[in-house]
Design a protein around this motif. Structure first.
Motif, PDB file in Angstrom:
ATOM      1  N   TYR A  12       0.828  -1.191  -0.212  1.00 27.15           N
ATOM      2  CA  TYR A  12      -0.195  -0.117  -0.055  1.00 27.15           C
ATOM      3  C   TYR A  12       0.922   1.380  -0.023  1.00 27.15           C
ATOM      4  N   SER A  13       0.395   2.196  -0.781  1.00 27.79           N
ATOM      5  CA  SER A  13       1.200   3.503  -0.666  1.00 27.79           C
ATOM      6  C   SER A  13       0.326   4.729  -0.571  1.00 27.79           C
ATOM      7  N   PHE A  14       0.747   5.681   0.055  1.00 29.18           N
ATOM      8  CA  PHE A  14      -0.327   6.727   0.475  1.00 29.18           C
ATOM      9  C   PHE A  14       0.507   7.917   0.152  1.00 29.18           C
ATOM     10  N   SER A  15      -0.020   9.072   0.109  1.00 29.84           N
ATOM     11  CA  SER A  15       0.548  10.404  -0.281  1.00 29.84           C
ATOM     12  C   SER A  15      -0.192  11.635   0.179  1.00 29.84           C
ATOM     13  N   SER A  16       0.550  12.352   0.443  1.00 26.70           N
ATOM     14  CA  SER A  16      -0.056  13.865   0.959  1.00 26.70           C
ATOM     15  C   SER A  16       0.675  15.019   0.325  1.00 26.70           C
ATOM     16  N   ASP A  17       0.069  16.030  -0.120  1.00 28.57           N
ATOM     17  CA  ASP A  17       0.850  17.370  -0.514  1.00 28.57           C
ATOM     18  C   ASP A  17       0.702  18.578   0.526  1.00 28.57           C
ATOM     19  N   LYS A  18       0.167  18.046   1.445  1.00 26.61           N
ATOM     20  CA  LYS A  18       0.394  18.809   2.965  1.00 26.61           C
ATOM     21  C   LYS A  18       1.594  18.464   3.596  1.00 26.61           C
ATOM     22  N   PRO A  19       2.002  19.680   4.184  1.00 30.29           N
ATOM     23  CA  PRO A  19       3.486  19.140   5.165  1.00 30.29           C
ATOM     24  C   PRO A  19       3.229  18.236   6.110  1.00 30.29           C
ATOM     25  N   LEU A  20       3.828  17.704   6.715  1.00 27.86           N
ATOM     26  CA  LEU A  20       3.679  16.711   7.910  1.00 27.86           C
ATOM     27  C   LEU A  20       4.202  17.106   9.072  1.00 27.86           C
ATOM     28  N   ASP A  21       3.768  16.923  10.192  1.00 31.21           N
ATOM     29  CA  ASP A  21       4.378  17.192  11.581  1.00 31.21           C
ATOM     30  C   ASP A  21       5.096  16.248  12.174  1.00 31.21           C
ATOM     31  N   PRO A  22       6.507  16.497  12.450  1.00 35.30           N
ATOM     32  CA  PRO A  22       7.502  15.470  12.585  1.00 35.30           C
ATOM     33  C   PRO A  22       6.928  14.913  14.095  1.00 35.30           C
ATOM     34  N   ASP A  23       6.441  15.805  15.021  1.00 37.56           N
ATOM     35  CA  ASP A  23       6.047  15.273  16.294  1.00 37.56           C
ATOM     36  C   ASP A  23       4.691  14.488  16.258  1.00 37.56           C
ATOM     37  N   ARG A  24       4.136  14.316  15.297  1.00 34.90           N
ATOM     38  CA  ARG A  24       3.179  13.558  15.109  1.00 34.90           C
ATOM     39  C   ARG A  24       3.549  12.167  14.374  1.00 34.90           C
ATOM     40  N   PHE A  25       4.326  12.535  13.409  1.00 38.89           N
ATOM     41  CA  PHE A  25       4.605  11.443  12.353  1.00 38.89           C
ATOM     42  C   PHE A  25       5.456  10.191  13.260  1.00 38.89           C
ATOM     43  N   PHE A  26       6.722  10.827  13.886  1.00 38.96           N
ATOM     44  CA  PHE A  26       7.548   9.659  14.566  1.00 38.96           C
ATOM     45  C   PHE A  26       6.851   8.967  15.495  1.00 38.96           C
ATOM     46  N   PRO A  27       6.189   9.554  16.430  1.00 37.72           N
ATOM     47  CA  PRO A  27       5.413   8.679  17.413  1.00 37.72           C
ATOM     48  C   PRO A  27       4.491   7.508  16.634  1.00 37.72           C
ATOM     49  N   TRP A  28       3.925   8.142  15.471  1.00 31.44           N
ATOM     50  CA  TRP A  28       2.988   7.062  14.908  1.00 31.44           C
ATOM     51  C   TRP A  28       3.708   6.092  14.339  1.00 31.44           C
ATOM     52  N   ILE A  29       4.832   6.412  13.586  1.00 31.05           N
ATOM     53  CA  ILE A  29       5.324   5.020  12.612  1.00 31.05           C
ATOM     54  C   ILE A  29       6.066   4.160  13.632  1.00 31.05           C
ATOM     55  N   GLN A  30       6.638   4.804  14.896  1.00 30.94           N
ATOM     56  CA  GLN A  30       7.248   3.726  15.959  1.00 30.94           C
ATOM     57  C   GLN A  30       6.001   3.051  16.300  1.00 30.94           C
ATOM     58  N   GLU A  31       5.096   3.656  16.828  1.00 31.24           N
ATOM     59  CA  GLU A  31       4.096   2.733  17.478  1.00 31.24           C
ATOM     60  C   GLU A  31       3.579   1.696  16.231  1.00 31.24           C
ATOM     61  N   LEU A  32       3.222   2.277  15.164  1.00 32.61           N
ATOM     62  CA  LEU A  32       2.867   1.170  14.099  1.00 32.61           C
ATOM     63  C   LEU A  32       3.778   0.019  13.955  1.00 32.61           C
ATOM     64  N   THR A  33       5.263   0.530  13.879  1.00 36.10           N
ATOM     65  CA  THR A  33       5.958  -0.839  13.431  1.00 36.10           C
ATOM     66  C   THR A  33       6.349  -1.497  14.715  1.00 36.10           C
ATOM     67  N   GLN A  34       6.063  -1.009  16.013  1.00 33.88           N
ATOM     68  CA  GLN A  34       6.201  -2.007  17.042  1.00 33.88           C
ATOM     69  C   GLN A  34       5.167  -2.921  17.029  1.00 33.88           C
TER      70      GLN A  34
END
Length: 324
Positions: free
Chosen positions: A232-254
């Protein structure tokens, strides 16, 4: 080599099922006059018929080839071998690690994230899988390792194409695409391919995939289907917030790590002039700023997951919740 993390030595993990043609490819790298020097780490030196190309046996594990490449065997610990190579890192342009034909490439790839010393000095450039055009369909049915090798790949050599018809070739390519729509596929005979199509791929870089398949981010790949492996691939042309992204991807991969074979992405964070690139192997993630966004490119964040039993709606909702 690739433009990813120029201070790090690029590492290529070379995999492929028994008899697919990996050894032939290694022989080409170790003996052809391509003008580059590589350190090649092989599992069992005896399997490779390159003895007549050996110039010096530095010790029992490291051998130098006529074209300046170094060949080493893993009789002990991969990290120890890599660590030793890094002490002479000015001697070569990249490191190639061959896995055994029956191996899932994940543990080898993970080595370059897990060990701090190794991770600080190397970057996983690409996983290259050699596949046998004649037998791959059978192996995908009876050998889970073969399926993992395809799912993991950034570059696939579909080898021995002279042994099958064009119809069979298209069929086997469709099966590969069902498991992994993002890898670059090269049709080969006797693993004959330009070295620069295998090494220095900067496989972080989804730009290359888009150049090959411009509509894959629009869901153009969804017609490929494999029973237990999805991407699956996803995209967004709006900038991301690193303070939201990193906790999300870490929790997801754990949480989902065992089911996520590969993840990778190029991200545009708010107030950040540089592209952030990351890639993951199961639960382990690695990422870094790559280069400034160019004026002529859209600052689009793109993320890709390849794995089993993933929930695309939850993935997409999680990703979009990271928008600043």
């Amino acid at each position: 080599m690739s433009d990813v993390q120029p201070n790090k030595i690029p590492v290529t993990v070379l995999t492929g099922y028994l008899g697919a043609g990996k050894t032939t490819l290694l022989n080409r790298i170790l003996s052809e006059p391509h003008g580059k020097k590589f350190a090649v780490v092989v599992n069992e030196f005896g399997e490779i018929g390159i003895d007549n190309d050996l110039v010096v046996g530095a010790d029992e594990e490291v051998f130098e080839m006529n074209n300046g490449c170094i060949c080493c065997t893993v009789r002990g610990d991969l990290i120890r071998i890599i660590d030793g190579l890094l002490r002479r890192k000015n001697d070569f342009d990249g490191i190639i690690v061959e896995t055994t034909g029956l191996a899932d490439p994940a543990p080898v790839a993970q080595t370059f994230f897990v060990d701090e010393t190794v991770g600080a000095k190397t970057a996983l450039d690409a996983v290259v899988t050699v596949a046998d055009a004649k037998w791959l369909k059978d192996r995908l049915k009876d050998a889970p390792e073969a399926k993992n090798q395809i799912a993991f790949a950034d570059v696939i050599l579909l080898n021995k194409t002279d042994l099958v018809s064009e119809t069979e070739l298209k069929d086997v390519e469709m099966r590969i695409r069902a498991i992994n729509p993002f890898a670059r596929i090269h049709r080969t005979q006797k693993s004959d391919i330009a070295i620069d199509k295998v090494l220095g791929q900067g496989a972080f870089d989804l730009d290359r995939i888009q150049a090959i398949d411009p509509d894959f981010l629009e869901g153009g790949h969804k017609h490929f289907h494999d029973e237990d492996m999805q991407s699956y691939s996803f995209s967004s042309d709006k900038p991301l917030d690193p303070d939201r992204f990193f906790p999300w991807i870490q929790e997801l991969t754990q949480r989902e790590g065992p089911n996520i074979l590969r993840s990778k992405g190029i991200l545009a964070f708010k107030d950040d002039p540089d592209r952030f690139v990351f890639q993951g192997v199961h639960m382990i993630l690695d990422g870094d700023h790559q280069r400034p966004w160019r004026d002529d490119e859209a600052k689009t964040s793109r993320i890709v997951f390849i794995g089993r039993k993933l929930d695309p709606k939850a993935l997409e909702a999680g990703f979009l919740s990271c928008v600043a």
